[in-house]
Design a protein around this motif. Sequence first.
Motif, PDB file in Angstrom:
ATOM      1  N   GLY A  42       0.817  -1.204   0.000  1.00 42.35           N
ATOM      2  CA  GLY A  42       0.000   0.000   0.000  1.00 42.35           C
ATOM      3  C   GLY A  42       0.852   1.256   0.000  1.00 42.35           C
ATOM      4  O   GLY A  42       0.609   2.183  -0.782  1.00 42.35           O
ATOM      5  N   VAL A  43       1.864   1.294   0.853  1.00 40.34           N
ATOM      6  CA  VAL A  43       2.739   2.471   0.927  1.00 40.34           C
ATOM      7  C   VAL A  43       3.474   2.676  -0.392  1.00 40.34           C
ATOM      8  O   VAL A  43       3.548   3.787  -0.920  1.00 40.34           O
ATOM      9  CB  VAL A  43       3.751   2.324   2.087  1.00 40.34           C
ATOM     10  CG1 VAL A  43       4.803   3.435   2.018  1.00 40.34           C
ATOM     11  CG2 VAL A  43       3.033   2.367   3.423  1.00 40.34           C
ATOM     12  N   VAL A  44       3.993   1.590  -0.960  1.00 42.84           N
ATOM     13  CA  VAL A  44       4.772   1.697  -2.198  1.00 42.84           C
ATOM     14  C   VAL A  44       3.910   2.159  -3.369  1.00 42.84           C
ATOM     15  O   VAL A  44       4.266   3.102  -4.090  1.00 42.84           O
ATOM     16  CB  VAL A  44       5.447   0.346  -2.537  1.00 42.84           C
ATOM     17  CG1 VAL A  44       6.049   0.377  -3.946  1.00 42.84           C
ATOM     18  CG2 VAL A  44       6.517   0.013  -1.513  1.00 42.84           C
ATOM     19  N   LEU A  45       2.773   1.504  -3.580  1.00 41.75           N
ATOM     20  CA  LEU A  45       1.923   1.830  -4.728  1.00 41.75           C
ATOM     21  C   LEU A  45       1.346   3.240  -4.638  1.00 41.75           C
ATOM     22  O   LEU A  45       1.335   3.989  -5.627  1.00 41.75           O
ATOM     23  CB  LEU A  45       0.797   0.811  -4.863  1.00 41.75           C
ATOM     24  CG  LEU A  45       1.234  -0.594  -5.299  1.00 41.75           C
ATOM     25  CD1 LEU A  45       0.034  -1.534  -5.364  1.00 41.75           C
ATOM     26  CD2 LEU A  45       1.929  -0.566  -6.650  1.00 41.75           C
ATOM     27  N   PHE A  46       0.895   3.622  -3.451  1.00 41.31           N
ATOM     28  CA  PHE A  46       0.315   4.957  -3.325  1.00 41.31           C
ATOM     29  C   PHE A  46       1.394   6.039  -3.350  1.00 41.31           C
ATOM     30  O   PHE A  46       1.119   7.178  -3.743  1.00 41.31           O
ATOM     31  CB  PHE A  46      -0.543   5.054  -2.066  1.00 41.31           C
ATOM     32  CG  PHE A  46      -1.849   4.315  -2.186  1.00 41.31           C
ATOM     33  CD1 PHE A  46      -2.788   4.693  -3.133  1.00 41.31           C
ATOM     34  CD2 PHE A  46      -2.127   3.228  -1.371  1.00 41.31           C
ATOM     35  CE1 PHE A  46      -3.986   4.006  -3.266  1.00 41.31           C
ATOM     36  CE2 PHE A  46      -3.319   2.542  -1.485  1.00 41.31           C
ATOM     37  CZ  PHE A  46      -4.259   2.932  -2.439  1.00 41.31           C
ATOM     38  N   THR A  47       2.611   5.684  -2.950  1.00 42.22           N
ATOM     39  CA  THR A  47       3.721   6.632  -3.080  1.00 42.22           C
ATOM     40  C   THR A  47       4.035   6.876  -4.549  1.00 42.22           C
ATOM     41  O   THR A  47       4.256   8.017  -4.974  1.00 42.22           O
ATOM     42  CB  THR A  47       4.972   6.121  -2.351  1.00 42.22           C
ATOM     43  OG1 THR A  47       4.698   6.003  -0.942  1.00 42.22           O
ATOM     44  CG2 THR A  47       6.142   7.082  -2.549  1.00 42.22           C
ATOM     45  N   ILE A  48       4.037   5.803  -5.335  1.00 38.96           N
ATOM     46  CA  ILE A  48       4.258   5.943  -6.778  1.00 38.96           C
ATOM     47  C   ILE A  48       3.181   6.829  -7.391  1.00 38.96           C
ATOM     48  O   ILE A  48       3.476   7.727  -8.195  1.00 38.96           O
ATOM     49  CB  ILE A  48       4.269   4.557  -7.460  1.00 38.96           C
ATOM     50  CG1 ILE A  48       5.498   3.757  -7.024  1.00 38.96           C
ATOM     51  CG2 ILE A  48       4.257   4.712  -8.989  1.00 38.96           C
ATOM     52  CD1 ILE A  48       5.480   2.319  -7.504  1.00 38.96           C
ATOM     53  N   ALA A  49       1.932   6.581  -7.008  1.00 42.68           N
ATOM     54  CA  ALA A  49       0.828   7.386  -7.531  1.00 42.68           C
ATOM     55  C   ALA A  49       0.950   8.840  -7.091  1.00 42.68           C
ATOM     56  O   ALA A  49       0.653   9.761  -7.865  1.00 42.68           O
ATOM     57  CB  ALA A  49      -0.508   6.803  -7.066  1.00 42.68           C
TER      58      ALA A  49
END
Length: 284
Positions: A42-49
């Motif tokens: 969750g942290v990684v994907l939303f950080t990318i977004a």
Amino acid sequence: MNSSASYQGGYIDPNFPNPMGPNDATIIIYGYTPSLAVGVLGVVLFTIASIASIAHLYLLIRHRTWYFTPMLVGTLMEIVGYIFRILSSQQDPYSVPWFVVQYFFIVIAPVFFSAAIYTLVSAMINIYGKEYAPMPPNVVLGVFITCDVVATIVQIAGAALVGVAYSNQKNPTTYNHILLAGLAFQVFSFAVFLVVLAWTLAKARKSPTSIERGFIAALVVATLAVYLRTCFRLAETAEGLMQNLSTHEAFFGCLEFAPIVVAVFLFTYWHPGRWLKSGVLASG
């Protein structure tokens, strides 16, 4: 059982002893010990977004699509929520404050995504022409954003009271009904919005102005993804506390986490600054 009575039951992780701190519940309110993998993902994907959204700031300025900033706010809130799920996973899954914080941010974030969708549809009505929509664009914004705000306040109040009840070893069922009422109202109001969206898209086929079909498809899929997530939350709460949907993280991953990721990444590519005409603001 009365809400003031002593309440027993719930999940306790045999591999994770309760620290029994002043802010710890006697059980794990999640219904399971949160997965580290889901939290990190969750942290990684939303950080990318979020990085992509920040990179799109020039589109917001150049094309005056400032109304889409709620997407960035929502992704940042998702990051905070999943950070606290990681803390719960690794340090103290019994912590009531950490549960409430992650719940607050993960529940609130989709409200910003919904607000961004409402503003997109409002802008599209201005592009197509107001005669092709069942209500003026400013009414779309005012009505549905107000509904979401009211529903979210009720949900957060209910969730906080549930957490406090668990912490005090009291029956949280009554407070779960408050949470359920907020979710039911949100599902209803979003369903009405879907009718407005479908009406607008159907009538807009006669409009002399067109919008890229790929953008329309992305909007529809993202909107349905957000709605699926909201319906899941309603079903989970309606089933009752510590039941099947709320005690298996697989449901959370597939019906809360995944739909929001899909919606966010669709709009990361199909950003209105690139695909929607510039200078379109809600008016009415």
